[in-house]
Design a protein around this motif. Structure first.
Motif, PDB file in Angstrom:
ATOM      1  N   VAL A 179       0.888  -1.164   0.000  1.00 55.91           N
ATOM      2  CA  VAL A 179       0.000   0.000   0.000  1.00 55.91           C
ATOM      3  C   VAL A 179       0.923   1.210   0.000  1.00 55.91           C
ATOM      4  O   VAL A 179       1.510   1.567   1.014  1.00 55.91           O
ATOM      5  CB  VAL A 179      -0.915  -0.003   1.239  1.00 55.91           C
ATOM      6  N   PHE A 180       1.081   1.835  -1.152  1.00 56.14           N
ATOM      7  CA  PHE A 180       2.117   2.842  -1.328  1.00 56.14           C
ATOM      8  C   PHE A 180       1.826   4.154  -0.598  1.00 56.14           C
ATOM      9  O   PHE A 180       2.733   4.854  -0.173  1.00 56.14           O
ATOM     10  CB  PHE A 180       2.331   3.128  -2.816  1.00 56.14           C
ATOM     11  N   GLY A 181       0.562   4.506  -0.476  1.00 59.93           N
ATOM     12  CA  GLY A 181       0.254   5.788   0.141  1.00 59.93           C
ATOM     13  C   GLY A 181       0.559   6.932  -0.815  1.00 59.93           C
ATOM     14  O   GLY A 181       0.619   6.764  -2.033  1.00 59.93           O
ATOM     15  N   ARG A 182       0.807   8.112  -0.260  1.00 59.41           N
ATOM     16  CA  ARG A 182       1.010   9.307  -1.075  1.00 59.41           C
ATOM     17  C   ARG A 182       2.475   9.720  -1.194  1.00 59.41           C
ATOM     18  O   ARG A 182       2.808  10.652  -1.901  1.00 59.41           O
ATOM     19  CB  ARG A 182       0.202  10.471  -0.494  1.00 59.41           C
ATOM     20  N   ASP A 196       9.968  -5.843   3.891  1.00 59.74           N
ATOM     21  CA  ASP A 196      10.604  -5.298   5.087  1.00 59.74           C
ATOM     22  C   ASP A 196      10.506  -3.776   5.153  1.00 59.74           C
ATOM     23  O   ASP A 196      10.889  -3.172   6.157  1.00 59.74           O
ATOM     24  CB  ASP A 196      12.088  -5.700   5.127  1.00 59.74           C
ATOM     25  N   THR A 197      10.007  -3.155   4.083  1.00 57.81           N
ATOM     26  CA  THR A 197       9.994  -1.695   3.997  1.00 57.81           C
ATOM     27  C   THR A 197       8.618  -1.107   4.256  1.00 57.81           C
ATOM     28  O   THR A 197       8.476  -0.132   5.010  1.00 57.81           O
ATOM     29  CB  THR A 197      10.496  -1.241   2.611  1.00 57.81           C
ATOM     30  N   PHE A 198       7.599  -1.674   3.632  1.00 53.41           N
ATOM     31  CA  PHE A 198       6.249  -1.128   3.758  1.00 53.41           C
ATOM     32  C   PHE A 198       5.546  -1.694   4.988  1.00 53.41           C
ATOM     33  O   PHE A 198       5.934  -2.733   5.524  1.00 53.41           O
ATOM     34  CB  PHE A 198       5.448  -1.417   2.491  1.00 53.41           C
ATOM     35  N   THR A 199       4.520  -0.989   5.431  1.00 54.69           N
ATOM     36  CA  THR A 199       3.838  -1.361   6.670  1.00 54.69           C
ATOM     37  C   THR A 199       2.449  -1.952   6.439  1.00 54.69           C
ATOM     38  O   THR A 199       1.880  -2.535   7.358  1.00 54.69           O
ATOM     39  CB  THR A 199       3.709  -0.146   7.597  1.00 54.69           C
ATOM     40  N   ARG A 200       1.910  -1.783   5.247  1.00 52.65           N
ATOM     41  CA  ARG A 200       0.632  -2.401   4.904  1.00 52.65           C
ATOM     42  C   ARG A 200       0.690  -2.944   3.485  1.00 52.65           C
ATOM     43  O   ARG A 200       1.399  -2.404   2.634  1.00 52.65           O
ATOM     44  CB  ARG A 200      -0.525  -1.403   5.052  1.00 52.65           C
TER      45      ARG A 200
END
Length: 216
Positions: A179-182, A196-200
């Motif tokens: 889920v990249f976000g903005r 290991d980098t993203f949270t969702r």
């Protein structure tokens, strides 16, 4: 495939308490009780043996819509290796069957395979997997994409929440999309670092028709 003492591979897989997790798993198999408090580790059964480590496991599952499979059966290889084809490590994500009475994602959980291994204790053979868990974000799929969103489970220390499961509870491989976000994504980010980098993450049910049939 090779044999090793748990304490000798714990640092390699960044799981320093691997021996205690094995003891916890043995306890859970031998009794209905569950020990979650680290202070109770002293009451867990002892294990001093070696474990047999495998680079991958094969999941076999029923897919009625797959006309190429014999009797609707299909198999796929799931990997947990520190280097794949002379490149970065490959630690696949999977669907784990946690409630066979429920349908779709309500009966499955997502986890990341960290180690496939087997061992024997008191003349009982245990084929296992060390996994790090994800939990669903929300009680239903995302309204815009139709996909469930999951996030990694962590301890109070920020470390991933891990446990050992029976190998046959793994249903099939899963595919997660960040889920990249903005915000901007660094050009230097490698695909091997995504988990290991993203949270969702979206549970990508569109990756193939097998996932579409279960990740609803």
């Amino acid at each position: 495939m090779h044999k090793v003492y748990p304490q000798n591979i714990a640092a390699e897989i960044n799981q320093p308490n691997l021996s205690d997790l094995i003891r916890q798993f043995i306890h859970n198999q031998q009794s209905s009780g569950h020990i979650s408090d680290a202070s109770e580790v002293s009451v867990l059964p002892e294990f001093y043996g070696k474990i047999t480590v495998y680079p991958s496991a094969i999941a076999t599952f029923h897919t009625p819509s797959d006309v190429s499979g014999i009797g609707g059966m299909r198999h796929e290889r799931i990997r947990a290796v520190k280097s794949w084809r002379k490149g970065p490590g490959c630690y696949d994500t999977v669907f784990v069957n946690t409630d066979s009475s429920a349908e779709g994602m309500r009966g499955l959980e997502v986890a990341r395979a960290r180690l496939f291994f087997s061992f024997s204790h008191d003349d009982v053979h245990y084929p296992c997997a060390l996994v790090c868990w994800f939990s669903c974000f929300g009680n239903s799929p995302d309204d815009h994409t139709g996909m469930w969103i999951v996030e990694p489970d962590t301890l109070d220390t920020g470390e991933p929440f891990a446990s050992i499961i029976y190998l046959d509870t793994i249903f099939q491989a899963s595919h997660l999309l960040p889920v990249f976000g903005r915000g901007h994504v660094s050009r230097s980010l490698s695909f091997s670092d995504t988990l290991d980098t993203f949270t969702r993450f979206y549970v990508n049910k569109y990756i193939d028709h097998h996932a579409f049939e279960v990740a609803f």
